[in-house]
Each structure stands twice: as structure tokens, then as C-alpha cells.
Motif scaffolding. Structure first.
Motif, PDB file in Angstrom:
ATOM      1  N   GLY A   1      -5.739   1.088  13.856  1.00  0.00           N
ATOM      2  CA  GLY A   1      -5.715   2.590  13.837  1.00  0.00           C
ATOM      3  C   GLY A   1      -4.537   3.717  13.117  1.00  0.00           C
ATOM      4  N   GLY A   2      -3.221   2.413  13.171  1.00  0.00           N
ATOM      5  CA  GLY A   2      -2.052   2.979  12.422  1.00  0.00           C
ATOM      6  C   GLY A   2      -1.828   3.468  11.251  1.00  0.00           C
ATOM      7  N   LEU A   3      -1.397   5.147  11.362  1.00  0.00           N
ATOM      8  CA  LEU A   3      -1.276   5.753  10.103  1.00  0.00           C
ATOM      9  C   LEU A   3       0.242   5.624   9.774  1.00  0.00           C
ATOM     10  N   SER A   4       1.011   5.418  10.339  1.00  0.00           N
ATOM     11  CA  SER A   4       2.301   5.532   9.325  1.00  0.00           C
ATOM     12  C   SER A   4       3.396   5.186  10.350  1.00  0.00           C
ATOM     13  N   LEU A   5       4.775   5.153  10.591  1.00  0.00           N
ATOM     14  CA  LEU A   5       5.543   5.034  11.130  1.00  0.00           C
ATOM     15  C   LEU A   5       6.997   5.382  10.086  1.00  0.00           C
ATOM     16  N   ASP A   6       7.962   5.546  10.601  1.00  0.00           N
ATOM     17  CA  ASP A   6       8.762   6.533  10.534  1.00  0.00           C
ATOM     18  C   ASP A   6       9.976   5.808  10.840  1.00  0.00           C
ATOM     19  N   LEU A   7      11.349   5.655  10.572  1.00  0.00           N
ATOM     20  CA  LEU A   7      12.038   5.903  11.159  1.00  0.00           C
ATOM     21  C   LEU A   7      13.173   6.837  10.526  1.00  0.00           C
ATOM     22  N   TYR A   8      14.319   7.244  12.005  1.00  0.00           N
ATOM     23  CA  TYR A   8      15.215   8.579  11.806  1.00  0.00           C
ATOM     24  C   TYR A   8      16.475   8.363  12.148  1.00  0.00           C
ATOM     25  N   ASP A   9      18.112   8.391  11.622  1.00  0.00           N
ATOM     26  CA  ASP A   9      18.413   9.012  12.086  1.00  0.00           C
ATOM     27  C   ASP A   9      18.443   9.563  13.338  1.00  0.00           C
ATOM     28  N   ASP A  10      18.726   9.282  14.650  1.00  0.00           N
ATOM     29  CA  ASP A  10      18.357  10.376  15.655  1.00  0.00           C
ATOM     30  C   ASP A  10      19.431  11.554  15.962  1.00  0.00           C
ATOM     31  N   ASP A  11      20.673  11.309  15.563  1.00  0.00           N
ATOM     32  CA  ASP A  11      21.568  12.162  15.773  1.00  0.00           C
ATOM     33  C   ASP A  11      21.573  13.984  14.377  1.00  0.00           C
ATOM     34  N   SER A  12      21.164  12.765  13.001  1.00  0.00           N
ATOM     35  CA  SER A  12      21.053  13.928  12.237  1.00  0.00           C
ATOM     36  C   SER A  12      20.157  14.503  11.806  1.00  0.00           C
TER      37      SER A  12
ATOM     38  N   GLU B   1      17.672  12.765   9.811  1.00  0.00           N
ATOM     39  CA  GLU B   1      17.655  12.148   8.622  1.00  0.00           C
ATOM     40  C   GLU B   1      16.343  11.539   8.835  1.00  0.00           C
ATOM     41  N   LEU B   2      15.347  11.318   7.910  1.00  0.00           N
ATOM     42  CA  LEU B   2      14.246  10.269   8.006  1.00  0.00           C
ATOM     43  C   LEU B   2      14.824   8.758   7.155  1.00  0.00           C
ATOM     44  N   LEU B   3      15.251   8.240   7.068  1.00  0.00           N
ATOM     45  CA  LEU B   3      15.353   7.134   6.263  1.00  0.00           C
ATOM     46  C   LEU B   3      14.343   5.779   6.198  1.00  0.00           C
ATOM     47  N   CYS B   4      13.448   5.720   6.844  1.00  0.00           N
ATOM     48  CA  CYS B   4      12.087   5.000   5.851  1.00  0.00           C
ATOM     49  C   CYS B   4      10.827   6.038   6.087  1.00  0.00           C
ATOM     50  N   HIS B   5       9.541   5.483   5.078  1.00  0.00           N
ATOM     51  CA  HIS B   5       9.140   5.791   5.947  1.00  0.00           C
ATOM     52  C   HIS B   5       7.934   4.837   5.626  1.00  0.00           C
ATOM     53  N   SER B   6       7.090   3.820   6.450  1.00  0.00           N
ATOM     54  CA  SER B   6       6.010   3.067   6.035  1.00  0.00           C
ATOM     55  C   SER B   6       4.862   3.206   6.228  1.00  0.00           C
ATOM     56  N   VAL B   7       3.731   3.278   5.293  1.00  0.00           N
ATOM     57  CA  VAL B   7       2.802   3.056   5.412  1.00  0.00           C
ATOM     58  C   VAL B   7       1.494   1.567   5.218  1.00  0.00           C
ATOM     59  N   PRO B   8       0.891   2.546   6.125  1.00  0.00           N
ATOM     60  CA  PRO B   8      -0.264   0.623   5.912  1.00  0.00           C
ATOM     61  C   PRO B   8      -1.221   0.465   4.615  1.00  0.00           C
ATOM     62  N   LYS B   9      -1.605  -0.744   4.410  1.00  0.00           N
ATOM     63  CA  LYS B   9      -2.749  -0.799   3.321  1.00  0.00           C
ATOM     64  C   LYS B   9      -3.655  -1.636   4.339  1.00  0.00           C
ATOM     65  N   TYR B  10      -4.535  -0.822   3.716  1.00  0.00           N
ATOM     66  CA  TYR B  10      -6.034  -1.707   5.033  1.00  0.00           C
ATOM     67  C   TYR B  10      -6.852  -2.153   3.584  1.00  0.00           C
ATOM     68  N   GLY B  11      -7.811  -3.461   4.682  1.00  0.00           N
ATOM     69  CA  GLY B  11      -7.948  -4.486   3.494  1.00  0.00           C
ATOM     70  C   GLY B  11      -9.570  -3.783   3.518  1.00  0.00           C
ATOM     71  N   ALA B  12     -10.536  -3.877   2.538  1.00  0.00           N
ATOM     72  CA  ALA B  12     -11.437  -3.364   1.120  1.00  0.00           C
ATOM     73  C   ALA B  12     -12.421  -4.319   1.233  1.00  0.00           C
ATOM     74  N   THR B  13     -12.160  -5.670   1.149  1.00  0.00           N
ATOM     75  CA  THR B  13     -13.525  -6.550   1.012  1.00  0.00           C
ATOM     76  C   THR B  13     -13.409  -7.943   2.192  1.00  0.00           C
ATOM     77  N   GLU B  14     -14.077  -9.241   2.348  1.00  0.00           N
ATOM     78  CA  GLU B  14     -14.278 -10.096   3.295  1.00  0.00           C
ATOM     79  C   GLU B  14     -13.408 -11.309   2.902  1.00  0.00           C
ATOM     80  N   ALA B  15     -12.663 -11.324   1.577  1.00  0.00           N
ATOM     81  CA  ALA B  15     -11.130 -12.072   1.035  1.00  0.00           C
ATOM     82  C   ALA B  15     -10.486 -12.322   1.995  1.00  0.00           C
ATOM     83  N   ALA B  16     -10.201 -13.491   1.752  1.00  0.00           N
ATOM     84  CA  ALA B  16      -8.600 -13.421   2.801  1.00  0.00           C
ATOM     85  C   ALA B  16      -7.809 -13.038   2.486  1.00  0.00           C
ATOM     86  N   GLY B  17      -7.216 -12.393   3.391  1.00  0.00           N
ATOM     87  CA  GLY B  17      -5.774 -11.421   3.050  1.00  0.00           C
ATOM     88  C   GLY B  17      -6.082 -10.194   2.915  1.00  0.00           C
TER      89      GLY B  17
END
Length: 130
Positions: A40-51, A53-69
């Protein structure tokens, strides 16, 4: 979901020392960050709280098959941020995490966390007078 905390106020347990106090104004370097979310996760952002400033934007990769991983519908990976040069900040710098989840997809609760690599900066070579 949003939360804030200092970047690195933990003692360095890799050095054998009796002194576990941490200087909050000591400069450290943020080298790498990768988010961790569940289904259900869409994204995760890391900010410098004072400024703000967006430090990192991380997004998930969802699986698409029945293969392990690559299990369909599950988070099987996250994008990461590598900082070169590293981001210098004091140990008491407050960072804010903002996670976004899809509320139209059924899931059991939400969570978010960062896996980060923070290092002490390389010592500055001293010049000795001759």
C-alpha cells in the motif's frame, strides 16, 4: 504519516571507548538512504526539518509475478539515494519522514522507516610546522 527525529545522536558503538556521550554539534555525513514501506506504500520522503529541503525520495517497486523475489502485489524493493559528495550535517539536525500510503487498497496498518548510512567525516590533515 509524518515523524521527526535527530539524524544521529547515538554513540558510536564500533569504537572501544568508555565515553558514550555524543556531541550534538559534531559534523557527520549522510552517505546513503533507502526507505522501507509495506503493501500500500506509495513513497517515503526524507526532509531537513529546518530548511524543508527534500533530501531523499524513495519509492517502492511492486512484484509482478509468482517468482521468488518478485511476488505479485508485494513490495520487493525500494529506490535509494546515494550522496556523492555526502551531505554534511550536525548530529542534532532534525530530519522529517513523510510516508504516503494508498488508502484505497486494503492493508493492515502502515509503517515507514529509513535505513541510512551516516559516517564521521574524514579528519582534516594537520600541517605541522618545521
Amino acid at each position: 504519516m509524518s515523524s521527526s527525529q535527530t539524524i544521529d545522536m547515538m554513540p558510536n558503538y564500533h569504537h572501544k571507548t568508555e565515553h558514550l556521550d555524543v556531541d550534538p554539534k559534531e559534523v557527520v555525513e549522510l552517505v546513503y538512504a533507502v526507505g522501507h514501506l509495506h503493501v500500500g506504500g506509495l513513497s517515503l520522503d526524507l526532509y531537513d526539518d529546518d530548511s524543508g529541503e527534500l533530501l531523499c525520495h524513495s519509492v517502492p517497486k511492486y512484484g509482478a509475478t509468482e517468482a521468488a523475489g518478485d511476488e505479485e502485489g508485494y513490495v520487493v524493493g525500494m529506490s535509494s539515494c546515494t550522496f556523492d559528495p555526502p551531505i554534511k550535517m550536525t548530529r542534532d539536525t532534525v530530519v522529517r519522514t513523510v510516508s504516503r500510503y494508498n488508502n484505497t487498497v486494503g492493508h493492515h496498518g502502515v509503517m515507514a522507516l529509513w535505513l541510512m548510512q551516516v559516517s564521521d567525516p574524514a579528519p582534516t590533515p594537520s600541517i605541522q610546522a618545521s
